[in-house]
Design a protein around this motif. Structure first.
Motif, PDB file in Angstrom:
ATOM      1  N   MET A  72     -28.104  45.218  40.871  1.00  0.00           N
ATOM      2  CA  MET A  72     -27.005  45.305  41.829  1.00  0.00           C
ATOM      3  C   MET A  72     -26.717  46.762  42.154  1.00  0.00           C
ATOM      4  N   LEU A  73     -26.588  47.084  43.424  1.00  0.00           N
ATOM      5  CA  LEU A  73     -26.333  48.441  43.896  1.00  0.00           C
ATOM      6  C   LEU A  73     -24.888  48.525  44.389  1.00  0.00           C
ATOM      7  N   ILE A  74     -24.068  49.321  43.689  1.00  0.00           N
ATOM      8  CA  ILE A  74     -22.642  49.411  43.972  1.00  0.00           C
ATOM      9  C   ILE A  74     -22.263  50.866  44.186  1.00  0.00           C
ATOM     10  N   ASP A  75     -21.615  51.151  45.299  1.00  0.00           N
ATOM     11  CA  ASP A  75     -21.061  52.485  45.559  1.00  0.00           C
ATOM     12  C   ASP A  75     -19.587  52.468  45.173  1.00  0.00           C
ATOM     13  N   TRP A  76     -19.254  53.215  44.123  1.00  0.00           N
ATOM     14  CA  TRP A  76     -17.893  53.222  43.576  1.00  0.00           C
ATOM     15  C   TRP A  76     -16.893  53.949  44.467  1.00  0.00           C
ATOM     16  N   HIS A  77     -17.348  54.869  45.307  1.00  0.00           N
ATOM     17  CA  HIS A  77     -16.458  55.856  45.927  1.00  0.00           C
ATOM     18  C   HIS A  77     -16.614  55.848  47.449  1.00  0.00           C
ATOM     19  N   VAL A  78     -15.831  55.004  48.106  1.00  0.00           N
ATOM     20  CA  VAL A  78     -15.831  54.889  49.570  1.00  0.00           C
ATOM     21  C   VAL A  78     -14.385  54.735  50.028  1.00  0.00           C
ATOM     22  N   HIS A  79     -14.011  55.453  51.080  1.00  0.00           N
ATOM     23  CA  HIS A  79     -12.624  55.408  51.551  1.00  0.00           C
ATOM     24  C   HIS A  79     -12.502  54.705  52.901  1.00  0.00           C
ATOM     25  N   ILE A  80     -11.497  53.860  52.993  1.00  0.00           N
ATOM     26  CA  ILE A  80     -11.049  53.296  54.267  1.00  0.00           C
ATOM     27  C   ILE A  80      -9.569  53.606  54.389  1.00  0.00           C
ATOM     28  N   ASN A  81      -9.198  54.262  55.472  1.00  0.00           N
ATOM     29  CA  ASN A  81      -7.806  54.660  55.676  1.00  0.00           C
ATOM     30  C   ASN A  81      -7.037  53.553  56.396  1.00  0.00           C
ATOM     31  N   ASP A  82      -5.780  53.423  56.081  1.00  0.00           N
ATOM     32  CA  ASP A  82      -4.898  52.499  56.794  1.00  0.00           C
ATOM     33  C   ASP A  82      -4.776  52.970  58.247  1.00  0.00           C
ATOM     34  N   PRO A  83      -5.112  52.134  59.237  1.00  0.00           N
ATOM     35  CA  PRO A  83      -5.041  52.564  60.645  1.00  0.00           C
ATOM     36  C   PRO A  83      -3.668  53.073  61.068  1.00  0.00           C
ATOM     37  N   LYS A  84      -2.607  52.636  60.384  1.00  0.00           N
ATOM     38  CA  LYS A  84      -1.259  53.117  60.730  1.00  0.00           C
ATOM     39  C   LYS A  84      -1.116  54.612  60.485  1.00  0.00           C
TER      40      LYS A  84
ATOM     41  N   THR B 188     -19.563  47.593  48.138  1.00  0.00           N
ATOM     42  CA  THR B 188     -18.890  48.846  48.388  1.00  0.00           C
ATOM     43  C   THR B 188     -17.483  48.726  47.842  1.00  0.00           C
ATOM     44  N   VAL B 189     -17.085  49.660  46.983  1.00  0.00           N
ATOM     45  CA  VAL B 189     -15.739  49.658  46.419  1.00  0.00           C
ATOM     46  C   VAL B 189     -14.870  50.526  47.322  1.00  0.00           C
ATOM     47  N   ILE B 190     -13.916  49.907  48.001  1.00  0.00           N
ATOM     48  CA  ILE B 190     -13.122  50.633  48.988  1.00  0.00           C
ATOM     49  C   ILE B 190     -11.768  51.039  48.404  1.00  0.00           C
ATOM     50  N   SER B 191     -11.357  52.243  48.755  1.00  0.00           N
ATOM     51  CA  SER B 191     -10.101  52.792  48.253  1.00  0.00           C
ATOM     52  C   SER B 191      -9.493  53.698  49.313  1.00  0.00           C
ATOM     53  N   ASN B 192      -8.237  54.075  49.086  1.00  0.00           N
ATOM     54  CA  ASN B 192      -7.539  54.986  49.994  1.00  0.00           C
ATOM     55  C   ASN B 192      -6.749  55.974  49.151  1.00  0.00           C
ATOM     56  N   ALA B 193      -7.090  57.254  49.270  1.00  0.00           N
ATOM     57  CA  ALA B 193      -6.401  58.290  48.489  1.00  0.00           C
ATOM     58  C   ALA B 193      -5.043  58.664  49.073  1.00  0.00           C
ATOM     59  N   VAL B 194      -4.680  58.081  50.187  1.00  0.00           N
ATOM     60  CA  VAL B 194      -3.361  58.247  50.854  1.00  0.00           C
ATOM     61  C   VAL B 194      -2.873  59.700  50.815  1.00  0.00           C
ATOM     62  N   HIS B 195      -3.709  60.633  51.222  1.00  0.00           N
ATOM     63  CA  HIS B 195      -3.295  62.035  51.226  1.00  0.00           C
ATOM     64  C   HIS B 195      -2.027  62.257  52.052  1.00  0.00           C
ATOM     65  N   TYR B 196      -1.802  61.403  53.022  1.00  0.00           N
ATOM     66  CA  TYR B 196      -0.664  61.597  53.927  1.00  0.00           C
ATOM     67  C   TYR B 196       0.691  61.367  53.280  1.00  0.00           C
ATOM     68  N   ILE B 197       0.744  60.750  52.107  1.00  0.00           N
ATOM     69  CA  ILE B 197       2.061  60.505  51.502  1.00  0.00           C
ATOM     70  C   ILE B 197       2.730  61.798  51.039  1.00  0.00           C
ATOM     71  N   ARG B 198       1.987  62.891  50.985  1.00  0.00           N
ATOM     72  CA  ARG B 198       2.618  64.162  50.608  1.00  0.00           C
ATOM     73  C   ARG B 198       3.638  64.598  51.652  1.00  0.00           C
ATOM     74  N   HIS B 199       3.540  64.039  52.862  1.00  0.00           N
ATOM     75  CA  HIS B 199       4.481  64.380  53.925  1.00  0.00           C
ATOM     76  C   HIS B 199       5.726  63.491  53.902  1.00  0.00           C
ATOM     77  N   MET B 200       5.760  62.517  53.017  1.00  0.00           N
ATOM     78  CA  MET B 200       6.878  61.565  52.994  1.00  0.00           C
ATOM     79  C   MET B 200       7.920  62.007  51.982  1.00  0.00           C
ATOM     80  N   GLU B 201       9.185  61.795  52.318  1.00  0.00           N
ATOM     81  CA  GLU B 201      10.274  62.329  51.506  1.00  0.00           C
ATOM     82  C   GLU B 201      10.914  61.303  50.586  1.00  0.00           C
ATOM     83  N   THR B 202      10.916  60.029  50.964  1.00  0.00           N
ATOM     84  CA  THR B 202      11.661  59.041  50.189  1.00  0.00           C
ATOM     85  C   THR B 202      10.725  58.077  49.468  1.00  0.00           C
ATOM     86  N   VAL B 203      11.231  57.517  48.373  1.00  0.00           N
ATOM     87  CA  VAL B 203      10.480  56.510  47.626  1.00  0.00           C
ATOM     88  C   VAL B 203      10.220  55.299  48.508  1.00  0.00           C
TER      89      VAL B 203
END
Length: 307
Positions: free
Chosen positions: A1-13, A43-58
């Protein structure tokens, strides 16, 4: 089995300005094209959500993470024979983040969780993150530590924030988890570092002598509180690392440091789609036996993800 652990898909929003300078290439279409390019089984898909650093509230941040978790689950449901999902979490963020992670695992079948190496200056070794590690060990899911956005003015040019700053922050984060005793508290924790751990395999000897030669290095500062019972390299070998680096000697160093049972094939593609083939071809250049190759290219990931 061939598995790529590290692939990103960003939330279109959150895939274009003001969250990014330009629209980003972390799309489901690019992930599918890259999947087909080298004939992946999963393919193992993930999102590092770098954009949350711009958000102020929980509230805003949790909502963005939930949106991403649900979107990735939707992508997986559309392509169940191709995708496996990771949820995203902020480990020291508090109960609302943990509730969303538990929901994503139990309701959306997320098989792992991705966290950033740091978030707004806070690292996952902080005491406030301990409930997160308790939860992930109870859920029995691996934790994927991915670079956050640690930058300095000197990294503003030549994309050094991405190529140098992020791996360096990843290395620091993993090192802090080691010396702060994460494996003493949670010995069953499955911790995966991205990008070969950001160079930690190269500096682990320095971490060892900092621990072992305490009497000779007092001039460098304190080594306290003492929270570990073994040299840092002992705990390093309890971690897993992915192969996303594109330099065969570096990947071979990591393989020899942690062993073939803890090394995972990963390309970080998308976003950098042309790196898919380069990352794949590199794995035939680091001296693995056929048995080692089978483990690294899929069997280890399948075991972690319970496939």
């Amino acid at each position: 089995m061939l598995i790529d652990w590290h692939v990103h898909i960003n939330d279109p929003k959150f895939s274009r300005p003001p969250w990014w300078i330009t629209p980003v290439p972390m799309t489901v279409e690019n992930a599918l094209a890259a999947h087909a390019l080298i004939g992946l089984d999963r393919t193992v898909i993930s999102n590092a959500v770098h954009y949350i650093r711009h958000m102020e509230t929980v509230k805003e941040t949790v909502a963005a993470i939930e949106s991403s978790n649900r979107y990735l689950a939707h992508c997986r449901d559309q392509h169940p024979d191709k995708f496996v999902t990771m949820a995203t979490c902020v480990p020291g963020g508090g109960d609302e983040f943990l509730k969303e992670l538990e929901r994503a695992v139990k309701n959306d079948d997320a098989r792992a969780v991705i966290i950033n190496s740091s978030h707004k200056g806070q690292y996952p070794d902080a005491d406030v993150a301990r409930p997160f590690f308790k939860l992930v060990t109870d859920l029995n899911i691996p934790v994927f530590i991915h670079p956050g956005d640690a930058t300095t003015p000197a990294m503003a040019d030549y994309r050094l924030a991405s190529s140098i700053g992020r791996p360096a922050d990843n290395c620091l984060s993993l090192a802090r988890l080691i010396v702060r005793g994460i494996f003493e508290q949670f010995p069953t924790l499955k911790l995966v570092g991205s990008h070969l751990g950001g160079g930690i395999c190269e500096v682990i000897g320095r971490m060892d002598y900092a621990y072992e030669l305490l009497d000779f290095s007092v001039f460098l500062g304190p080594y306290e509180p003492m929270l570990i019972k073994h040299s840092p390299s002992h705990y390093l070998k309890m971690m897993y690392f992915d192969s996303a680096c594109y330099a065969p000697p570096a990947a071979e160093c990591c393989l020899k440091t942690i062993g073939e049972d803890h090394f995972l094939f990963g390309t970080d593609s998308p976003p950098m789609v042309p790196l898919k083939k380069k990352g794949f071809d590199m794995m035939s250049q680091i001296g693995m036996t056929p048995a080692q190759y089978a483990k690294v290219m899929g069997a280890n990931a399948a075991k972690l993800l319970k496939l």
